[in-house]
Scaffold this active site. Structure first.
Site, PDB file in Angstrom:
ATOM      1  N   CYS A 189       0.850  -1.197   0.000  1.00 43.31           N
ATOM      2  CA  CYS A 189       0.000   0.000   0.000  1.00 43.31           C
ATOM      3  C   CYS A 189       0.883   1.244   0.000  1.00 43.31           C
ATOM      4  O   CYS A 189       1.685   1.444   0.898  1.00 43.31           O
ATOM      5  CB  CYS A 189      -0.910  -0.006   1.219  1.00 43.31           C
ATOM      6  SG  CYS A 189      -1.829   1.530   1.400  1.00 43.31           S
ATOM      7  N   CYS A 247       0.427   3.622   3.284  1.00 48.79           N
ATOM      8  CA  CYS A 247       0.798   3.180   4.629  1.00 48.79           C
ATOM      9  C   CYS A 247       2.127   3.846   5.004  1.00 48.79           C
ATOM     10  O   CYS A 247       2.870   4.304   4.139  1.00 48.79           O
ATOM     11  CB  CYS A 247       0.933   1.659   4.659  1.00 48.79           C
ATOM     12  SG  CYS A 247      -0.599   0.789   5.079  1.00 48.79           S
ATOM     13  N   HIS A 252      -4.279   1.123   7.981  1.00 48.54           N
ATOM     14  CA  HIS A 252      -4.677   0.762   6.617  1.00 48.54           C
ATOM     15  C   HIS A 252      -6.203   0.649   6.435  1.00 48.54           C
ATOM     16  O   HIS A 252      -6.710   0.771   5.333  1.00 48.54           O
ATOM     17  CB  HIS A 252      -3.991  -0.550   6.236  1.00 48.54           C
ATOM     18  CG  HIS A 252      -4.211  -0.967   4.822  1.00 48.54           C
ATOM     19  ND1 HIS A 252      -3.631  -0.295   3.756  1.00 48.54           N
ATOM     20  CD2 HIS A 252      -4.962  -1.966   4.276  1.00 48.54           C
ATOM     21  CE1 HIS A 252      -4.009  -0.880   2.625  1.00 48.54           C
ATOM     22  NE2 HIS A 252      -4.816  -1.887   2.909  1.00 48.54           N
ATOM     23  N   ASN A 285     -13.755   9.320  -1.822  1.00 51.93           N
ATOM     24  CA  ASN A 285     -14.552   8.232  -2.379  1.00 51.93           C
ATOM     25  C   ASN A 285     -14.372   7.037  -1.461  1.00 51.93           C
ATOM     26  O   ASN A 285     -13.253   6.751  -1.055  1.00 51.93           O
ATOM     27  CB  ASN A 285     -14.049   7.810  -3.766  1.00 51.93           C
ATOM     28  CG  ASN A 285     -14.190   8.927  -4.789  1.00 51.93           C
ATOM     29  OD1 ASN A 285     -15.054   9.788  -4.671  1.00 51.93           O
ATOM     30  ND2 ASN A 285     -13.332   8.907  -5.791  1.00 51.93           N
ATOM     31  N   HIS A 309      -6.755   2.229   1.524  1.00 55.62           N
ATOM     32  CA  HIS A 309      -6.288   2.993   2.687  1.00 55.62           C
ATOM     33  C   HIS A 309      -7.127   4.271   2.845  1.00 55.62           C
ATOM     34  O   HIS A 309      -7.394   4.956   1.859  1.00 55.62           O
ATOM     35  CB  HIS A 309      -4.809   3.353   2.468  1.00 55.62           C
ATOM     36  CG  HIS A 309      -4.136   3.811   3.709  1.00 55.62           C
ATOM     37  ND1 HIS A 309      -3.185   3.050   4.364  1.00 55.62           N
ATOM     38  CD2 HIS A 309      -4.270   4.944   4.432  1.00 55.62           C
ATOM     39  CE1 HIS A 309      -2.770   3.721   5.435  1.00 55.62           C
ATOM     40  NE2 HIS A 309      -3.414   4.867   5.491  1.00 55.62           N
ATOM     41  N   HIS A 343      -8.339   7.647   2.728  1.00 57.64           N
ATOM     42  CA  HIS A 343      -7.760   8.860   2.156  1.00 57.64           C
ATOM     43  C   HIS A 343      -8.803   9.621   1.346  1.00 57.64           C
ATOM     44  O   HIS A 343      -9.853   9.083   1.010  1.00 57.64           O
ATOM     45  CB  HIS A 343      -6.570   8.522   1.254  1.00 57.64           C
ATOM     46  CG  HIS A 343      -6.949   7.910  -0.062  1.00 57.64           C
ATOM     47  ND1 HIS A 343      -7.428   6.626  -0.181  1.00 57.64           N
ATOM     48  CD2 HIS A 343      -6.948   8.420  -1.322  1.00 57.64           C
ATOM     49  CE1 HIS A 343      -7.681   6.363  -1.456  1.00 57.64           C
ATOM     50  NE2 HIS A 343      -7.407   7.440  -2.181  1.00 57.64           N
ATOM     51  N   GLN A 379      -8.964  13.275  -1.576  1.00 57.75           N
ATOM     52  CA  GLN A 379      -8.152  13.978  -2.562  1.00 57.75           C
ATOM     53  C   GLN A 379      -8.529  15.451  -2.611  1.00 57.75           C
ATOM     54  O   GLN A 379      -9.609  15.837  -2.166  1.00 57.75           O
ATOM     55  CB  GLN A 379      -8.375  13.361  -3.943  1.00 57.75           C
ATOM     56  CG  GLN A 379      -8.015  11.882  -3.995  1.00 57.75           C
ATOM     57  CD  GLN A 379      -8.032  11.350  -5.408  1.00 57.75           C
ATOM     58  OE1 GLN A 379      -7.260  11.787  -6.257  1.00 57.75           O
ATOM     59  NE2 GLN A 379      -8.930  10.433  -5.683  1.00 57.75           N
TER      60      GLN A 379
HETATM   61 ZN   LIG Z   1      -2.335   1.320   3.637  1.00 60.98          ZN
END
Ligand SMILES: [Zn+2]
Length: 355
Positions: free
Chosen positions: A72, A75, A129, A169, A180, A182, A184
């Protein structure tokens, strides 16, 4: 900024990375990956039929697609595998996207090409994660908010950016390529079609009433009551009067504010509790993790600052367990939405969820 500390460092290819910490730590981790030239910004083309701008981002086809946890890129770096984040722990991190749809203007591209100038940032919500914005501890949600505020202020200063769009999203159904937690930040060199349309409607409303449209909408929601899902001192969450998706929720500050750059600390402080409740209600409807797009509408950087108010639009494409709402003929080709559920019904379902 509030008590959140920002540390700016450089990545292996020269991109900027910002660490946001609610406790004071010294961030010095060095990105040890070998230097690599960054791709040039892509080009933009104007749709000859509608006048809308389309960013040609064909270089994005090679980006990582749902890698396993050990590979990932979001991470922390814990092994020889260098991720995008060089430190072994972090709270919230923002960095420039490695394969951006919009990037700083470059002199290397020929003049005839309309460059996709702008910026794309990745906001990593946690060094864990698993999870999403709504599963973060409240203090961490507040740190994410501090990062959104700080980045909106900084990006708004870039001469080639007209609009800053922050979004998350969640779920493979809406095109997530990294699990993971997150979000944008897309910073466009133009005002987007939807925002153009909202500005035109808001302008007409302002000329008639001398009020920002979102203020009148909130007044109506408070009066009608039936579509409200949750509220507190500074924020209100409701299903909009003419929702387009079975589960669409808008969350807005009760007092008009154009964007994150102008959001006050005390209003920001009361957001995490309400946001968590709203996202828990959304997941509670069918007892499953709902795939969603959580989009922050903000006034453009240089126009309509008194017209368009900051608000959060969460849309889920799930209409029942095992059933997704697809954008079919009417929606895709004509932009005319057909809604399967009355907004008052979906608000009731969201309110009925036991937390
Ligand atoms: Zn991750």
């Amino acid at each position: 900024m509030t008590s959140v500390k920002r540390t700016e460092l450089s990545m292996f290819d020269g991109r900027q990375i910002f660490y946001y910490d609610s406790v004071s730590v010294d961030r010095i981790a060095v990105d040890k990956r070998p230097f690599e030239e960054r791709p040039l910004p892509g080009e933009m083309r104007q749709d000859l039929l509608t006048g809308e701008w389309i960013a040609m981002a064909s270089h994005r086809q090679t980006r990582a697609f749902l890698p396993p946890k050990e590979f990932c890129p979001l991470c922390p770096t814990l092994t020889d595998f260098g991720t995008e984040i060089a430190d072994s722990t972090f709270e919230v991190v923002v960095f420039e996207n490695r394969s951006p749809s919009f990037a700083a203007p470059s002199v290397a591209l020929p003049k005839e090409v309309v460059q996709s100038s702008g910026r794309c940032d990745v906001v990593v919500f946690s060094d864990k994660h698993e999870g999403s914005f709504g599963t973060l501890p409240l203090t961490q949600m507040r740190t994410v908010l501090a990062a959104w505020i700080d980045r909106t202020r900084a990006i708004s200063q870039l001469s080639y950016v007209e609009q800053v769009f922050i979004f998350e999203n969640r779920g493979e159904e809406v095109g997530v390529t990294l699990n993971h937690p997150h979000g944008q930040i897309y910073s466009y060199p133009f005002v987007t079609p939807r925002t153009e349309k909202m500005l035109a409607v808001a302008k007409e409303h302002y000329q008639k009433t001398h009020k920002p449209l979102i203020t009148s909408i909130i007044e109506r929601e408070i009066k009608d009551e039936v579509r409200i899902i949750a509220q507190n001192e500074h924020w209100i969450a409701y299903v909009p009067f003419a929702a387009r998706y079975p589960f669409e929720i808008h969350v807005a500050p009760k007092k008009f504010v154009p964007d994150f750059a102008e959001l006050s600390e005390d209003v920001a402080d009361t957001f995490p509790v309400l946001a968590k409740e709203v996202l828990q209600r959304l997941d509670g409807v069918f007892g499953i993790e709902m795939a969603y797009i959580a989009a922050w509408h903000q006034a453009p950087v240089r126009q309509g600052r008194d017209l368009l108010g900051l608000h959060w639009q969460i849309t889920s494409i799930r209409r029942a367990p095992g059933k997704l709402k697809y954008l079919a003929g009417s929606e895709s080709a004509m932009g005319a939405f057909i809604m399967d559920l009355k907004p008052e019904q979906s608000a009731q379902q969201l309110r009925d969820v036991k937390l």
